[in-house]
Every structure is written in C-alpha cells, then in structure tokens.
Scaffold this motif. Structure first.
Motif, PDB file in Angstrom:
ATOM      1  N   UNK A  28      49.810  45.253  30.854  1.00  0.00           N
ATOM      2  CA  UNK A  28      48.657  44.647  31.532  1.00  0.00           C
ATOM      3  C   UNK A  28      47.523  44.450  30.528  1.00  0.00           C
ATOM      4  N   UNK A  29      46.991  43.242  30.403  1.00  0.00           N
ATOM      5  CA  UNK A  29      45.912  43.008  29.427  1.00  0.00           C
ATOM      6  C   UNK A  29      44.586  43.626  29.842  1.00  0.00           C
ATOM      7  N   UNK A  35      53.216  49.598  33.624  1.00  0.00           N
ATOM      8  CA  UNK A  35      53.799  49.624  34.967  1.00  0.00           C
ATOM      9  C   UNK A  35      53.629  48.244  35.598  1.00  0.00           C
ATOM     10  N   UNK A  36      54.447  47.321  35.168  1.00  0.00           N
ATOM     11  CA  UNK A  36      54.330  45.937  35.619  1.00  0.00           C
ATOM     12  C   UNK A  36      55.654  45.457  36.183  1.00  0.00           C
ATOM     13  N   UNK A  37      55.574  44.482  37.091  1.00  0.00           N
ATOM     14  CA  UNK A  37      56.768  43.846  37.659  1.00  0.00           C
ATOM     15  C   UNK A  37      56.536  42.340  37.699  1.00  0.00           C
ATOM     16  N   UNK A  52      49.402  49.534  38.325  1.00  0.00           N
ATOM     17  CA  UNK A  52      48.354  50.522  38.064  1.00  0.00           C
ATOM     18  C   UNK A  52      46.998  50.048  38.587  1.00  0.00           C
ATOM     19  N   UNK A  53      46.606  48.809  38.232  1.00  0.00           N
ATOM     20  CA  UNK A  53      45.297  48.306  38.651  1.00  0.00           C
ATOM     21  C   UNK A  53      45.378  47.272  39.771  1.00  0.00           C
ATOM     22  N   UNK A  54      46.616  46.824  40.100  1.00  0.00           N
ATOM     23  CA  UNK A  54      46.790  45.885  41.194  1.00  0.00           C
ATOM     24  C   UNK A  54      46.441  44.451  40.869  1.00  0.00           C
ATOM     25  N   UNK A  55      46.135  44.152  39.598  1.00  0.00           N
ATOM     26  CA  UNK A  55      45.785  42.784  39.200  1.00  0.00           C
ATOM     27  C   UNK A  55      47.019  42.014  38.769  1.00  0.00           C
ATOM     28  N   UNK A  56      46.950  40.701  38.894  1.00  0.00           N
ATOM     29  CA  UNK A  56      48.037  39.852  38.414  1.00  0.00           C
ATOM     30  C   UNK A  56      47.624  39.159  37.121  1.00  0.00           C
ATOM     31  N   UNK A  57      48.589  38.776  36.330  1.00  0.00           N
ATOM     32  CA  UNK A  57      48.337  38.062  35.078  1.00  0.00           C
ATOM     33  C   UNK A  57      49.584  37.275  34.723  1.00  0.00           C
ATOM     34  N   UNK A  58      49.453  36.385  33.767  1.00  0.00           N
ATOM     35  CA  UNK A  58      50.604  35.596  33.327  1.00  0.00           C
ATOM     36  C   UNK A  58      50.723  35.657  31.809  1.00  0.00           C
TER      37      UNK A  58
END
Length: 294
Positions: A28-29, A35-37, A52-58
């Motif tokens: 996660x940036x 802990x990403x999916x 972990x933080x509930x944010x999305x990214x690409x």
C-alpha cells in the motif's frame, strides 16, 4: 530492439508497470502494509484494496504517472525517446501531437524523480571540470534578460550563467559521475572527494589552482599534468577520461538549447541514466528506466 508494443498498447504498458512497480510484492503506498488483495480494475490497470487502512489504489498510485492525462504508452515513448535518442522536447511534441508545455512538464517530472548518484570512490580518481551555458530559461523573472554571449574573460560561474560541472572517473570501481556545482573552488573539490574507501586517495588532475591544496593534505596523493605547458599525459597520469565524458555531457545538453541552471541537476541525472542504458536491449532498457523513476 525498440519495444514498440509498449508504445502502441496501453495493456502492454500497464503490464510492464505492474512488473516493475511490484517486483518486491504489492504494498500500500499510503500505509506501507503488504496486506493487500486484488480489487477489480481501473481501466486497464489493476486495482488493489489495502486490508490495513481500507484504501484502494492501482498500479499508478504513488508514481510519476499518477493523476496524469497522458496514457502510459505516451509516457513511455516520451521517456524512451528523451533518454535513448536524446530527442529534443520540440520533436517529441511533434511526434505525439501534444503541447510543448505538457511534454516539458512530464520530462522534468521524470528527471526530478531520479535519485542522486551515490559516490563512493576507491581510486585512483580522475577529476576535471567543464563549464556549460545555462540561464533562467523557462522561469518567470522580474528583470531584463541577460546577454547569452558570456563574453567575460576568465573562468565562468553559476551567477554568470555558466556553472561548472565536475566529471569524476573512478578507475578502481570503473565509475563515472557528472556533478554540477555553483563554484569551482577548493571546498567543492574536497566535498566531491569526501566519500572514499581508502584513507589516502590518489587523485589525477590538471593544473587548475583549485586542486593545488590537495598536495598539502595527507588524505590525498595528487598527480597532475599542466595543459598550459602542452602536457596532456604522463604515463597513467591524465584526465582524458574526464574530458571525453564531458564531451558526451555537452552533446547531451546540446539539443535542449540551454537548459535552465535550476534544472541542470535533473537533466544531468537523466544523462547518467542514459549512459547506464547503453547497450541494453529495448525492453530491458525501458524496465531499467522505470525502475530508476519509481
């Protein structure tokens, strides 16, 4: 071989970014958690959810490509042409049918993302300086434009729009470094030679007076040739490697018609990356370029 598929297919460009960006695993940036999916997609780019933080990214989040209207394939072509062929920004503008301002901003954004070279010298080291024409190009100013003639006698300076650029060639580690400076003085020379593996470093120079104090310092063994006396080499003592690398530096800056002096550092970092790409095949060179910018 030129990686044409990366320039014509946005999917192929996105695949390459994904390979290079997450070579050590997806992170996660924002919170740096692994802990990403996978979480669907954003256009042709993979999207992720951080547990972990509930944010999305690409794949573009946190990179120089984020929030850019240019496609990745346009970015790749711009960077590749700029580095591989030293193409002027005006020519890239014409090839991609973009505005000059857009191309300039993207190239400068890429160049600023490059890390400063890590200089650790093992020696012997050759050092020499060259002066390049720069100015206040591309920057608003509340003063009259200064002459570009640079007709002042003697060695030039940063304030005189012709700053020194030092070239170091480390024979021990086969390293070459190009470092811009505001002055060609003893303090600058000492700073450039600070990080060394040996307690006493052998330094090859010409007869420029800024190098003279090295002779009285036990940390250095200075050997030099005096060009003013027609002496250019004395066995292994010469700065020919520096001069040849400096000529490549001048050639690199030439198509850009006088780089602004406050942008000289990122342009020279791009030049050093360009030399790293020498003899690398196209796709490998593009990967190396992305790796350097991420």
């Amino acid at each position: 071989m030129i990686p044409w598929n990366r320039f014509v297919s946005e999917s192929a460009a996105a695949d390459l970014l994904q390979q290079v960006h997450w070579r050590d695993g997806v992170e996660c940036p924002r919170c740096r958690s692994d802990l990403t999916v996978r979480n669907g997609s954003y256009r042709v780019y993979q999207r992720y959810l951080c547990k972990n933080c509930g944010r999305t990214f690409n794949d573009k989040t946190g990179t120089i490509f984020a929030h850019s209207k240019l496609t990745l394939k346009e970015w790749y072509f711009t960077i590749y042409a700029f580095l591989r062929f030293n193409t002027s920004l005006r020519q890239i503008e014409a090839e991609l049918d973009l505005s000059y301002r857009t191309v300039r901003q993207r190239v400068e954004r890429f160049a600023r993302a490059l890390d400063a070279p890590s200089i650790t010298l093992s020696g012997p080291v050759k050092i020499d300086e060259v002066y390049v024409s720069t100015g206040l190009k591309g920057r608003e100013r509340d003063q009259e434009s200064r002459s570009r003639g640079l007709s002042t006698r003697g060695r030039e300076s940063y304030d005189g729009d012709k700053p020194p650029v030092f070239t170091l060639v480390d024979r021990g580690a086969d390293g070459r470094y190009v470092v811009p400076a505001k002055s060609a003085e003893e303090s600058t020379v000492r700073l450039l030679l600070t990080d060394r593996e040996q307690e006493s470093l052998t330094v090859y120079t010409d007869g420029f007076r800024a190098y003279d104090p090295l002779e009285d310092d036990d940390s250095f063994t200075r050997k030099y040739v005096v060009h003013g006396d027609g002496e250019y080499a004395d066995g292994d003592v010469h700065v020919n490697g520096c001069e040849s690398h400096a000529s490549l530096t001048r050639r690199w800056l030439s198509p850009h018609r006088g780089v602004s002096k406050d942008k000289l550092t990122p342009y020279l970092r791009a030049f050093e990356l360009c030399r790293e790409l020498y003899r690398k095949p196209g796709d490998e060179a593009l990967k190396h370029t992305l790796d350097a910018a991420l």
